[in-house]
Design a protein around this motif. Structure first.
Motif, short mmCIF file in Angstrom:
data_model
loop_
_atom_site.label_atom_id
_atom_site.label_comp_id
_atom_site.label_asym_id
_atom_site.label_seq_id
_atom_site.Cartn_x
_atom_site.Cartn_y
_atom_site.Cartn_z
N SER A 1 0.77 -1.23 -0.06
CA SER A 1 0.09 -0.08 -0.09
C SER A 1 0.92 1.39 -0.04
O SER A 1 2.15 1.17 0.33
CB SER A 1 -0.75 0.02 1.11
OG SER A 1 -0.13 -0.08 2.37
N VAL B 1 -3.73 3.77 -0.29
CA VAL B 1 -4.18 3.27 -1.75
C VAL B 1 -3.39 2.13 -1.94
O VAL B 1 -2.13 1.86 -1.70
CB VAL B 1 -3.45 4.40 -2.44
CG1 VAL B 1 -3.71 4.17 -3.93
CG2 VAL B 1 -4.03 5.71 -2.04
N LEU C 1 -5.17 10.60 -6.43
CA LEU C 1 -4.78 9.33 -5.99
C LEU C 1 -4.95 8.29 -7.00
O LEU C 1 -4.66 6.82 -6.77
CB LEU C 1 -4.71 8.98 -4.58
CG LEU C 1 -4.23 9.74 -3.62
CD1 LEU C 1 -4.58 9.53 -2.13
CD2 LEU C 1 -2.64 10.13 -3.73
#
Length: 678
Positions: free
Chosen positions: A24, A39, A75
């Motif tokens: 992540s 994310v 993002l």
């Protein structure tokens, strides 16, 4: 989990953290001191960089050999780009037009050209479209990514963890460790060479005239890992992860680097950041959980800030520090080599070495052996250790410390021979190091087999190839030694028997074979296997070889949870009057077979093959002879097999003697509801 790098946005409001352990990217609001987003990334994100305008975030996904580019405002993923093996360190040029990528096990640097372009739409005024070319409105910015070129530095480099670019964008500095390769590695200072390489970004070439040999410029150090520039790019600060110190080098005359200072810090420093005004440096000591604060004028540590408690048991933490350290004379001569130098992050370095051999050799022969570095992940599951099974415990690492790292050793007095009395229990330090090595695990991998890989799996599990004889799942090794004609040349002083290696993570462990002589798996199966001692590849078509290679490169895979495994004992003794017994039963969603007192040739290696056609499951017990021919005697064996995670339904299960083509047992078994659709 397991954060590896951090990048701060140009305006100082955001930080992006690549978390290798949780796959992540964490996004932090620096003013609030809070994580605002997490994310999902690909496999093992390790490097992160932000473009100079703050709009683009690049992430190096080491496990997938790719870069991911994110749109910083939302993002979202803009692009995923495949690159060479193990991308690691990232740096944008000051104008944002290029991204430099280091590769952990290579001296090559990938240079990507990044070109922004704008999407223009007609301006709509009172529902009237303005003709194209007049009054166009810029809607958003996009980017294209072009792999411009790969710039080589030195050969045999590993690791190459990071890169920094000077303010004018003309030079890039890369901390590296270069191996001697297949030279005679019999002294500490001719084994590896810690250095900083320099790229000329104007010509995009390796600027060899400006490279910095750290032992000659500063003092003997181990594993340069990160670098920073200060004093208008005339001073280079190098973080040495194994020797636990910093080398400060004057590069005002780039062809004559000069020592400024050597600054001791704490355990396993891996990162450095400088205050914008340059008066303070901050060094991340990853295995101490601290940050060293350094006055860059006085070159002294002024404070040590504890930032975390490392979540490891004391024994494992102590062992991990020893594994990563060359800072003590009992571990390494002249602070030069650590365990992590060759087994990078507990894995391998992609190198083949000429190592010292301590046994007897013919007069005039060199007492060295050629060995390909192996990964230590999951090693506790595959004892004995090393290619020739010359270690029987991780505490035999004392041998490497004394004869490959050239330390004085962690044991007081002489160590026991590696296959003799245990070295475990003779030193707290050695026991801690061994415990850490044994704790290294094979990471999970989320990979579903493709159609080609499924075909390869069928071949792998077939008697046609014989792969299962020595490489049964789930470890893909029988934990035995065999002569497969790869170690019979002059100079193989241990003899022709090679310990069967696990096949897990072949996709990330080239080169292959004990001496690294096979660059590809096709070489293993075909080029280096002319008489089929290493599997029956000669009976396969070209397409079947491609399918088998594809399956081998997919190991381990998610489908193993529903796979087939078997167990076979060695010879248990001469047959008795006790009749053999076969049991078949259902265990949850699995079908299990056990064969007690099975009678087969006493020189055989027993294998159980699976053939499944819809509701018919055929288990074939087969005598295999990888090392010798049948003997004139019989033995009893215990055999077992499990077919896991079957869907609900009724199955007819047969057990066969393969040599005699005799049906030994047959039973109908039912998998109940709750085990998946039929």
């Amino acid at each position: 989990m397991d954060p590896r790098s951090v990048a701060v946005s140009p305006d100082g409001t955001r930080a992006y953290v690549a978390n290798q352990g949780s796959d992540s990217l964490s996004v932090l609001d620096l003013a609030a001191g809070a994580v605002t987003a997490s994310v999902p990334m690909g496999d093992r994100p390790v490097g992160v960089a932000v473009s100079p305008d703050g709009r683009l975030v690049a992430v190096a996904e080491l496990g997938d050999d790719q870069l991911r580019f994110l749109n910083a405002p939302d993002l979202s993923t803009l692009s995923v780009l495949a690159v060479a093996d193990r991308p690691h360190g990232l740096a944008f040029t000051p104008d944002g037009s290029r991204l430099l990528v280091t590769h952990l096990l290579s001296g090559d640097v990938t240079v990507l050209t990044i070109r922004p372009f704008f999407l223009y739409l007609p301006v709509i005024v009172k529902s009237v479209s303005v003709p194209l070319g007049r009054g166009l409105a810029r809607l958003t910015t996009h980017f294209t990514f072009h792999a411009s070129r790969s710039v080589p530095t030195w050969p045999n480099v590993a690791p190459a963890p990071s890169v920094v670019i000077n303010g004018s964008g003309t030079r890039a500095y890369l901390p590296q460790t270069m191996a001697h390769g297949q030279g005679l590695n019999t002294q500490f200072d001719n084994t590896v060479f810690p250095k900083v390489s320099v790229l000329n970004l104007e010509t995009q070439n390796h600027q060899t005239s400006e490279h910095i040999s750290l032992p000659e410029t500063d003092q003997p150090v181990g594993l340069p890992w990160d670098v920073a520039l200060t004093r208008q790019d005339t001073e280079l600060w190098v973080v040495n992860a194994a020797s636990n110190d910093l080398s400060v080098v004057d590069i005002s005359d780039p062809t004559r680097p000069a020592r400024v200072a050597n600054i001791p810090v704490s355990d396993n420093p891996r990162g450095i950041a400088l205050h914008p005004q340059g008066h303070t440096a901050y060094v991340n000591n990853t295995l101490a959980g601290t940050v060293s604060v350094i006055d860059t004028q006085a070159y002294t540590v002024t404070d040590v800030i504890t930032v975390t408690e490392i979540p490891l048991p004391p024994v494992l933490l102590h062992g991990k520090r020893l594994f990563h350290s060359s800072a003590r004379p009992d571990l390494a001569q002249a602070r030069w080599i650590s365990c992590n130098t060759c087994h990078i992050e507990g894995e391998h370095d992609g190198r083949t070495w000429l190592l010292q051999y301590m046994g007897e050799v013919p007069r005039g022969a060199q007492a060295v052996i050629t060995r390909n570095t192996t990964s230590l992940l999951g090693m506790i599951e595959t004892y004995p250790l090393r290619w020739s099974a010359e270690w029987d415990e991780s505490a035999d690492s004392e041998f490497s410390i004394r004869f490959e790292q050239f330390g004085t050793g962690l044991i007081d007095g002489q160590m026991h021979p590696t296959l003799g009395s245990p070295n475990q229990g003779r030193s707290r330090d050695l026991d801690s190091l061994a415990a850490f090595i044994d704790s290294l695990q094979v990471p999970g991998r989320d990979h579903e087999l493709t159609e080609q890989e499924q075909r390869g799996r069928t071949l792998f599990e077939s008697p046609r190839t014989g792969c299962l004889t020595c490489h049964p799942a789930p470890l893909y090794t029988d934990l035995k030694q065999h002569d497969v004609s790869t170690a019979s040349a002059y100079g193989e002083w241990f003899g022709p028997l090679i310990d069967t290696p696990t096949l897990r993570f072949l996709y990330d462990s080239a080169p292959y074979l004990h001496d690294g002589s096979a660059r590809t798996l096709r070489d293993v199966l075909v080029t280096d296997n002319p008489q089929d001692p290493h599997g029956m590849a000669s009976v396969l078509t070209e397409q079947e070889i491609d399918d088998l290679v594809a399956y081998l490169l997919a190991l381990p895979h998610s489908s193993e949870e529903g796979g087939f495994t078997y167990q076979a004992s060695s010879c248990l003794g001469e047959p008795t009057r006790t009749p053999d017994r076969i049991e078949l039963w259902v265990e949850g969603c699995d079908i299990v077979m056990a064969h007690y007192d099975a009678i087969y040739n006493c020189c055989a290696q027993m294998v159980v093959y699976l053939e499944q056609r819809n509701a018919l499951i055929k288990l074939t017990e087969q005598e295999e002879y990888p090392d010798q021919t049948p003997c004139r005697c019989l033995c009893t064996y215990e055999l077992g097999a499990r077919i896991a995670s079957l869907p609900q339904g009724t199955y007819r299960v047969q057990v066969w003697n393969g040599a005699a083509q005799e049906l030994l047992a047959e039973e109908t078994l039912v998998i109940e509801n709750g085990c998946g659709p039929p």
